[in-house]
Design an enzyme around this catalytic site. Structure first.
Site, mmCIF file in Angstrom:
data_model
loop_
_atom_site.group_PDB
_atom_site.id
_atom_site.type_symbol
_atom_site.label_atom_id
_atom_site.label_comp_id
_atom_site.label_asym_id
_atom_site.label_seq_id
_atom_site.Cartn_x
_atom_site.Cartn_y
_atom_site.Cartn_z
ATOM 1 N N LYS A 89 0.857 -1.192 0.000
ATOM 2 C CA LYS A 89 0.000 0.000 0.000
ATOM 3 C C LYS A 89 0.889 1.236 0.000
ATOM 4 O O LYS A 89 2.034 1.172 0.444
ATOM 5 C CB LYS A 89 -0.885 0.029 1.257
ATOM 6 C CG LYS A 89 -2.134 0.881 1.098
ATOM 7 C CD LYS A 89 -3.243 0.100 0.453
ATOM 8 C CE LYS A 89 -4.387 0.975 0.012
ATOM 9 N NZ LYS A 89 -5.516 0.168 -0.484
ATOM 10 N N ASP A 130 -6.777 4.202 -4.934
ATOM 11 C CA ASP A 130 -7.543 4.067 -3.681
ATOM 12 C C ASP A 130 -8.208 5.437 -3.545
ATOM 13 O O ASP A 130 -8.349 6.158 -4.558
ATOM 14 C CB ASP A 130 -6.597 3.727 -2.511
ATOM 15 C CG ASP A 130 -7.342 3.285 -1.247
ATOM 16 O OD1 ASP A 130 -7.648 2.101 -1.111
ATOM 17 O OD2 ASP A 130 -7.639 4.147 -0.380
HETATM 18 O O1 2IT Z 1 -8.113 -1.470 -1.132
HETATM 19 C C1 2IT Z 1 -7.967 -2.003 -2.247
HETATM 20 O O2 2IT Z 1 -8.064 -3.226 -2.411
HETATM 21 C C2 2IT Z 1 -7.642 -1.135 -3.383
HETATM 22 N N1 2IT Z 1 -7.557 0.070 -3.199
HETATM 23 C C3 2IT Z 1 -7.374 -1.726 -4.728
HETATM 24 C C4 2IT Z 1 -5.961 -2.190 -4.827
HETATM 25 C C5 2IT Z 1 -5.534 -2.667 -6.186
HETATM 26 O O3 2IT Z 1 -4.352 -2.990 -6.304
HETATM 27 O O4 2IT Z 1 -6.346 -2.716 -7.115
#
Ligand code: 2IT
Length: 445
Positions: free
Chosen positions: A124, A164
């Site tokens: 993340k 996100d």
């Molecule tokens: O919280 C999540 O799963 C997302 N923001 C998507 C993450 C992604 O790599 O598509």
């Protein structure tokens, strides 16, 4: 392992990181019995290794606004765990972003990604930069500056960021443009890309659509169906949009949306025109939902949350801890039948306890919202194969994945009285897969 002792020590090592500690505690409480049945996990120090990210990058992001003034934000990328695949997870741009929030999101992402059945590890990142009130040119300069630091640490087989909160197709485009410039590569290193340069069909809809496929399965398992159900949705961004669109298409009635300013109540339920307007409202960079009420002449309740309304299903789609213990009590006393968390950690621990004690079906974010990252995984597959699938193909795969996640929750979460504890099921199923991979890969894995 004793959860309380473990958590006390962790809190000393990471003081003040409340969201991170909350997310870890929830998972540990769910897996404690299983963990203690497997001495090989304890011996391999799986938990100690899981709760610490593999590495965290923190960097300065200087940028200039339209008046030439210089601003400085903090950028982050947390590569949490790559036991089952390359680090994968979104970037959040919001002024609330800090290390604790990104660590909680990265930690959750490990288990969520494991549940999708696809080979993706957890990561993340993001920044405390907010797009609110910023021009596109400012956002573009910010994204370029962010990528100038990030690019060395990511790659299509090492770490694949996505969007996100605050990072949608526009931001992904600017970030991707800069990555391409710096590396002279076009390898699909980000997901959530535009359709014309390697994005996947259904990716914008995937989190909300997947959530509704999951809700449909939870209802069917309980001998019920979605038709005619009233739904309270919070938020009005990409996730809320996808959820409202699919819920309405499947015959449910979405009666609320919300923003930081309050919520709208539409007793007739949203229709196609209103749902389409959600995208316009979001694109305006305003971050408030009141204009929606004004445009369509529906009720707006300033400073309140949608959870005070009597509905069949509650679907938090905004941000962490947006539904607390008091909200949960109110929902339960109003006869709510099901709660499907679409935001990450949308419910506080008190709210979750309230639902589970009342034997109300509660689907946790890491299962309910996994369709988003799952479709990102499908975007990676298409990029790696240098082709693109039709909407039907992607949607069919999304259906299969959500149903697989549901099966895993039922397998690990069914309690002796028949109640399906989806939180426990999701945590154990996700954990078991990652733990086994870590065991097989040895102590550095
Ligand atoms: O919280 C999540 O799963 C997302 N923001 C998507 C993450 C992604 O790599 O598509």
């Amino acid at each position: 392992m004793n959860v309380d002792n473990f958590m006390s020590e962790l809190a000393i090592r990471h003081p003040g990181e409340k969201e991170y500690l909350q997310a870890v505690r929830e998972v540990l409480l769910s897996i404690e019995p299983v963990y203690n049945m497997h001495p090989e996990f304890e011996k391999a120090r799986i938990i100690e290794r899981l709760v610490e990210p593999d590495r965290t990058f923190i960097f300065k992001v200087p940028w200039t606004d339209d008046n030439g003034e210089i601003h400085v934000n903090t950028g982050y990328r947390i590569q949490y765990n790559n036991a089952i695949g390359p680090y994968k997870g979104g970037l959040r741009f919001h002024n609330s972003v800090n290390l604790s929030i990104l660590k909680f999101l990265g930690f959750e992402q490990i288990f969520k990604n494991a549940l999708t059945t696809l080979p993706m590890g957890g990561g993340k990142g993001g920044s405390d930069f907010s797009t609110r009130g910023r021009s596109s040119a400012e956002i573009e300069r910010f994204c370029h500056s962010f990528m100038l630091e990030l690019w060395r640490n990511i790659g299509p087989n090492t770490d694949v960021p996505a969007g996100d909160i605050g990072v949608g197709a526009r931001e992904i485009g600017y970030l991707y443009g800069m990555y391409k410039k710096l590396t002279r590569e076009n390898t699909g290193v980000l997901t959530g890309k535009g359709l014309v340069y390697g994005g996947s069909r259904i990716r914008p809809e995937a989190t909300g659509f997947g959530a509704l496929y999951f809700v449909t399965q939870m209802l069917e398992t309980a001998g019920d169906s979605l038709k005619g159900k009233t739904i309270a949705i919070s938020g009005f961004g990409n996730v809320a949009w996808g959820a409202a669109k699919k819920a309405t298409e499947l015959g449910a009635k979405v009666v609320t949306l919300s923003g930081p300013d309050g919520y709208i109540y539409d007793k007739n339920g949203l229709n196609d025109e209103k749902i389409a307007y959600m995208l316009e409202l979001r694109a305006s960079n305003n971050d408030v939902v009141e204009p929606f009420a004004k445009k369509f002449g529906v009720e707006f309740i300033a400073g309140h949350k949608p959870w005070e309304r009597k509905v069949d299903i509650a679907m938090p789609c905004a941000t962490q801890n947006e539904l607390n213990g008091d909200d949960a009590k109110q929902l339960v006393s109003n006869g709510v039948k099901m709660v499907a968390e679409v935001s990450n950690m949308g419910c506080t621990p008190e709210a979750i306890d309230t639902f589970i004690n009342a034997r109300i079906v509660y689907g946790p974010g890491k299962a309910v919202n996994a369709g988003g990252v799952a479709t990102s995984g499908l975007e990676m597959t298409q990029n790696a194969m240098h082709l693109s699938w039709s909407s039907d193909e992607v949607d069919a795969r999304l259906h299969t994945i959500m149903s697989d996640i549901h099966d895993q929750c039922v397998q690990y979460g069914t309690e002796s009285d028949g109640y399906i504890n989806y939180m426990k099921g999701a945590n154990i199923a996700g954990f078991m897969k990652v733990a086994r991979a870590m065991l097989e890969e040895g102590y550095l894995g």
